[in-house]
Write an enzyme that holds these catalytic residues in place. Structure first.
Site, mmCIF file in Angstrom:
data_model
loop_
_atom_site.group_PDB
_atom_site.id
_atom_site.type_symbol
_atom_site.label_atom_id
_atom_site.label_comp_id
_atom_site.label_asym_id
_atom_site.label_seq_id
_atom_site.Cartn_x
_atom_site.Cartn_y
_atom_site.Cartn_z
ATOM 1 N N TYR A 103 -25.178 44.727 -66.271
ATOM 2 C CA TYR A 103 -26.197 45.914 -66.594
ATOM 3 C C TYR A 103 -27.124 45.508 -67.625
ATOM 4 O O TYR A 103 -28.561 45.731 -67.183
ATOM 5 C CB TYR A 103 -25.254 47.235 -67.024
ATOM 6 C CG TYR A 103 -25.996 48.332 -67.615
ATOM 7 C CD1 TYR A 103 -26.698 48.999 -66.496
ATOM 8 C CD2 TYR A 103 -26.372 48.607 -68.979
ATOM 9 C CE1 TYR A 103 -27.549 50.212 -67.059
ATOM 10 C CE2 TYR A 103 -27.133 49.663 -69.506
ATOM 11 C CZ TYR A 103 -27.797 50.432 -68.426
ATOM 12 O OH TYR A 103 -28.577 51.215 -68.799
ATOM 13 N N SER A 223 -24.745 -15.568 -49.840
ATOM 14 C CA SER A 223 -25.188 -14.470 -50.762
ATOM 15 C C SER A 223 -26.509 -15.069 -51.081
ATOM 16 O O SER A 223 -26.938 -15.981 -51.025
ATOM 17 C CB SER A 223 -24.391 -14.526 -52.160
ATOM 18 O OG SER A 223 -24.738 -13.848 -53.102
ATOM 19 N N ARG A 224 -27.296 -13.912 -51.487
ATOM 20 C CA ARG A 224 -28.917 -13.970 -52.352
ATOM 21 C C ARG A 224 -29.739 -14.503 -51.122
ATOM 22 O O ARG A 224 -30.601 -15.515 -51.569
ATOM 23 C CB ARG A 224 -28.683 -14.718 -53.497
ATOM 24 C CG ARG A 224 -27.895 -14.370 -54.427
ATOM 25 C CD ARG A 224 -28.140 -15.148 -55.827
ATOM 26 N NE ARG A 224 -27.157 -14.527 -56.889
ATOM 27 C CZ ARG A 224 -27.448 -13.394 -57.559
ATOM 28 N NH1 ARG A 224 -28.766 -12.869 -57.657
ATOM 29 N NH2 ARG A 224 -26.735 -13.235 -58.253
ATOM 30 N N THR A 225 -29.359 -14.129 -49.910
ATOM 31 C CA THR A 225 -30.619 -14.684 -48.756
ATOM 32 C C THR A 225 -31.291 -13.622 -48.277
ATOM 33 O O THR A 225 -32.208 -13.616 -47.483
ATOM 34 C CB THR A 225 -29.851 -15.005 -47.566
ATOM 35 O OG1 THR A 225 -28.695 -14.312 -47.084
ATOM 36 C CG2 THR A 225 -29.242 -16.598 -47.890
ATOM 37 N N GLY A 226 -31.024 -12.220 -49.153
ATOM 38 C CA GLY A 226 -32.092 -11.075 -48.766
ATOM 39 C C GLY A 226 -31.472 -10.275 -47.635
ATOM 40 O O GLY A 226 -32.226 -9.304 -47.148
#
Length: 359
Positions: A103, A223-226
């Protein structure tokens, strides 16, 4: 002659109305907090409104820790700090704090102190109150606001049916996964083999142009090859790394393709559904209802060489001969031996991405 009835209100929650009160909400709150009471104050809400005659009025809800037996009808009187004026309120015990709070919220010019104490009662009562509570929850601006409404107006349901309520509100207030923004343009990957480029041109596109049953692709390499950054640069996609989360918070049925990164094929759930670009399938969840997957999109599987990662080695296992025969009809397999980019076109792939995936 009958003795005049003495003033007395014994209540835990009080509703005060101050007609023609020129005090600000802050001035009123400061005076209320200074009142000495035998039970601690837990919550105060003050609303200031202007009536049709232009006179300011104050409405207040005060919640105490326990019942406060007030026998002095002047106890809550306020005084003006600048002139000789007293403001005397109409005092009532609040049968329903929730109703009083709603209210006095109606005009919006409010001030709160403390934490609202849910009482679970409503002067309106009955099924209509429950309907009102859920209607208000649906009209809330967010899931968290809707939960607060139900907690306040339907506390029994909140406690007994929280799991269902929480799950249903996830659907009502479904927030689409935030779109991924690749740090590199797909054109910056200048060492991508032709077979990968050809696969993209044939399978990665919006629903209107996409084949009915696209072909998936498995890309294996060191790993780390994109691999990950290239796969994520092609368009709107679902990225699933390490494990599969198909909830609406992560998985979008409007994606163009999936990327499944560094998931051991021995434990890959829905192997055929993903690799086969299957449509309209369900995934059962441990504690919730089955999730409906629209499907019909290709998947890029990224993996490293090795028995716990390589899809080729997995499919070459004697027990998987039948699965292998199926897989070579639904996906192409590509092994990369060098990065998909040159250092002149982009920096080395970000470490953060590779740390979460050996792909």
């Amino acid at each position: 002659m009958a003795q005049p009835k003495r003033f007395q209100i014994n209540a835990k929650h009080y509703f005060l109305s101050f007609p023609k009160c020129s005090l600000s909400k802050e001035e009123a709150l400061e005076q209320l907090l200074q009142l000495q009471t035998p039970t601690n104050k837990k919550y105060i809400k003050i609303c200031r409104e202007l009536h049709e005659d232009g006179q300011p009025h104050l409405h207040m809800l005060i919640q105490f820790e326990g019942k406060f037996n007030c026998k002095n009808n002047r106890f809550f009187d306020l005084v003006s700090p600048t002139r000789s004026a007293h403001f005397h309120p109409n005092i009532q015990g609040a049968k329903s704090s929730s109703d009083v709070k709603s209210y006095i919220d109606k005009d919006g010019d409010v001030l709160e102190w403390g934490t609202f104490q849910i009482d679970g009662r409503s002067a309106r009562g009955g099924q209509q109150t429950a309907n009102d509570a859920y209607a208000k929850a649906i009209n809330a601006g967010s899931k968290s606001e809707a939960l607060d409404v139900i907690k306040e107006l339907a506390p029994r349901d909140y406690i007994l049916h929280f799991h269902n309520i929480n799950s249903n509100l996830d659907r009502v207030f479904q927030v689409p996964p935030a779109p991924y923004v690749s740090p590199f343009l797909s054109s910056s990957f200048d060492q991508v083999p032709d077979e990968l480029e050809h696969w993209v041109s044939e399978n990665v596109m919006d629903a209107a142009a996409r084949p009915w049953r696209p072909v998936s692709i498995v890309i294996e390499g060191d790993s780390r090859t994109g691999k990950t950054m290239w796969a994520r640069s092609l368009g709107p996609h679902n990225y699933l790394c390490g494990h599969l989360d198909l909830s609406q918070k992560v998985y979008s049925n409007n994606a163009w393709y999936n990327v499944i990164d560094d998931v051991d094929p021995h434990y890959l759930k829905h192997f055929k559904e993903f690799m086969g670009s299957q449509r309209d399938w369900q995934s059962n969840t441990k504690y919730g209802k089955p999730i409906q997957i629209k499907g019909g999109i290709p998947t890029i599987f990224l993996c490293n060489p090795g028995p716990q990662s390589s899809f080729k080695e997995y499919l070459d296992e004697e027990k998987n001969q039948t699965l292998k025969n199926w897989a070579i009809k639904n996906a192409i397999f590509v092994t990369i031996h060098q990065p998909l980019f040159t250092n002149t076109n982009q920096d080395p792939t970000p470490h953060r991405q590779e740390e979460t995936s050996e792909a």
